[in-house]
Design a protein around this motif. Sequence first.
Motif, mmCIF file in Angstrom:
data_model
loop_
_atom_site.group_PDB
_atom_site.id
_atom_site.type_symbol
_atom_site.label_atom_id
_atom_site.label_comp_id
_atom_site.label_asym_id
_atom_site.label_seq_id
_atom_site.Cartn_x
_atom_site.Cartn_y
_atom_site.Cartn_z
ATOM 1 N N PRO A 1 5.970 -6.800 2.075
ATOM 2 C CA PRO A 1 4.170 -6.641 2.135
ATOM 3 C C PRO A 1 4.466 -5.708 3.002
ATOM 4 C CG PRO A 1 5.126 -8.745 1.546
ATOM 5 C CD PRO A 1 5.597 -8.283 1.794
ATOM 6 N N GLY A 2 3.665 -4.244 3.224
ATOM 7 C CA GLY A 2 3.356 -3.222 3.911
ATOM 8 C C GLY A 2 3.218 -1.994 3.443
ATOM 9 N N GLU A 3 2.700 -1.292 3.710
ATOM 10 C CA GLU A 3 3.202 0.684 3.582
ATOM 11 C C GLU A 3 4.264 1.300 3.479
ATOM 12 O OE1 GLU A 3 0.603 4.181 4.924
ATOM 13 O OE2 GLU A 3 1.644 3.412 6.331
ATOM 14 N N VAL A 4 4.034 1.677 2.379
ATOM 15 C CA VAL A 4 5.556 2.516 1.181
ATOM 16 C C VAL A 4 5.051 4.353 1.517
ATOM 17 C CG1 VAL A 4 6.742 3.276 -0.794
ATOM 18 C CG2 VAL A 4 6.036 0.583 -0.491
ATOM 19 N N ARG A 5 5.889 4.648 2.243
ATOM 20 C CA ARG A 5 5.420 5.398 2.973
ATOM 21 C C ARG A 5 5.949 7.347 1.948
ATOM 22 N NH1 ARG A 5 6.423 3.769 7.216
ATOM 23 N NH2 ARG A 5 8.316 5.475 7.810
ATOM 24 N N VAL B 1 12.725 14.966 0.790
ATOM 25 C CA VAL B 1 11.956 14.060 -0.057
ATOM 26 C C VAL B 1 12.461 12.944 0.582
ATOM 27 C CG1 VAL B 1 11.288 12.810 -1.874
ATOM 28 C CG2 VAL B 1 11.654 14.905 -2.288
ATOM 29 N N ALA B 2 11.725 11.679 1.005
ATOM 30 C CA ALA B 2 11.659 10.826 1.791
ATOM 31 C C ALA B 2 11.046 9.015 1.041
ATOM 32 C CB ALA B 2 11.438 11.038 3.473
ATOM 33 N N THR C 1 0.798 -1.411 0.057
ATOM 34 C CA THR C 1 -0.511 0.512 -0.033
ATOM 35 C C THR C 1 0.683 1.077 0.243
ATOM 36 O OG1 THR C 1 0.450 0.277 2.719
ATOM 37 C CG2 THR C 1 -1.839 -1.342 1.075
ATOM 38 N N PHE C 2 0.577 2.214 -0.793
ATOM 39 C CA PHE C 2 1.052 3.190 -0.523
ATOM 40 C C PHE C 2 0.187 4.828 -0.015
ATOM 41 C CE2 PHE C 2 2.970 0.263 -3.682
ATOM 42 C CZ PHE C 2 4.066 1.055 -3.986
#
Length: 404
Positions: free
Chosen positions: A318-322, A335-336, A279-280
């Motif tokens: 799998p997981g969140e990409v922030r 930018v991160a 997820t993003f």
Amino acid sequence: MTLPRPHRDDLLIAAGGLAVGLLMWSFGLHTQTDRPITARWATLIPLAVMAAMATVRRSCPRTALTVGTIALVADQFTYGSLVTALMFTDLVYAAVVYGTPRSARRIPYTTGLITVGVTIGFLVWWQNAIALLVGLITGMVSFLPAVTGAVVRNHRQAADAARLRAEQTALLAEMDRSQAVVAERARMARELHDMVANHLSAIAIHSTAALSLDDPATTRQALTVIRENSVEGLAEMRRLIGLLRDSSGDAEPAAAPTLDGLDALTAQAAANGETSGLTFALDDTRPREEPALPAPVELAAYRIVQESLTNALKHAAPGEVRVAVARRPDGALTVAVASALGGQPGPRAPGSGAGLVGMRERVTLLGGAFEAGPVTSDDGRKEWLVRAVLPIGTSDKEPSAWYG
């Protein structure tokens, strides 16, 4: 010790001088009448010595001048030969032109002093105008050839220096051209990689999924994503080709992407990473009322986010990409992009490492700071973090902490 081989021109000068001297001697043409040595053959000895020294006038100029001076003095005790005096002037000239820099500086002064000394000496001795004539002849035989040699040597040195400067200028121009070509190729490589890599990565992942899973619904979804990325990648390639070709027919070049397109970029990554459990989330805290950022900064920031999302699709667990974009108090843009660190189940696309190199190059060209590597988040999870600080104008270029 092996003597240098005589130059061809020196051999011709020696042979020609000796032949003319012998011809004048055979006709009885001499420069003097009443001399201590009355034997006619004695005139040939200084002539032969002078001709021998002419053969080494270029290879051993100092030795040739020293021996030639002795031969000229000896010639004054015979009936004398005009050719001997003329060949001596050539030895003086050659000693200045081909001799050491020290000899080239000292010979004109020495011959000038000799000329003045001879003139004054004969004036005191004879006390008539003939002494001035003797001084003039002495200057013509010694001082004038030395000055002529000095002028020729200076001109040759100036010409050599000018040629060296021209070669150095040409070399620097070639180096600048080569550096410009390398820089342009690197820029084109970064653009090509950043524009197309994310589409090709999504195609590789979903095509592998479609081949490995026997599920019509999954296959159809994968083919849909493959088609969308193929079309978008082809459009990106066409825009890049249009920029590279002068005869593309475009009235204006395609607009460079800006940070306003991050929402669409994140949404596309979310669609591509749905089957991988990714997820993003985008957190853009930049003040909207502030002036627009410089175009190079916006392009670099956009490409960094784009490449980071592509890498997350390839390698992230799998997981969140922030994605976080913000402005620091000093005006610099940060930018991160953080993603879960670990093995990704299912199909993965291979990576070459060119993406990290390209991102670092972009940041370095703007004088910013770039960091990429594993970190531990606040909740103790292992993450891969890409962080860039892009200065706006004159700002602090030192990297700050990764979190904060």
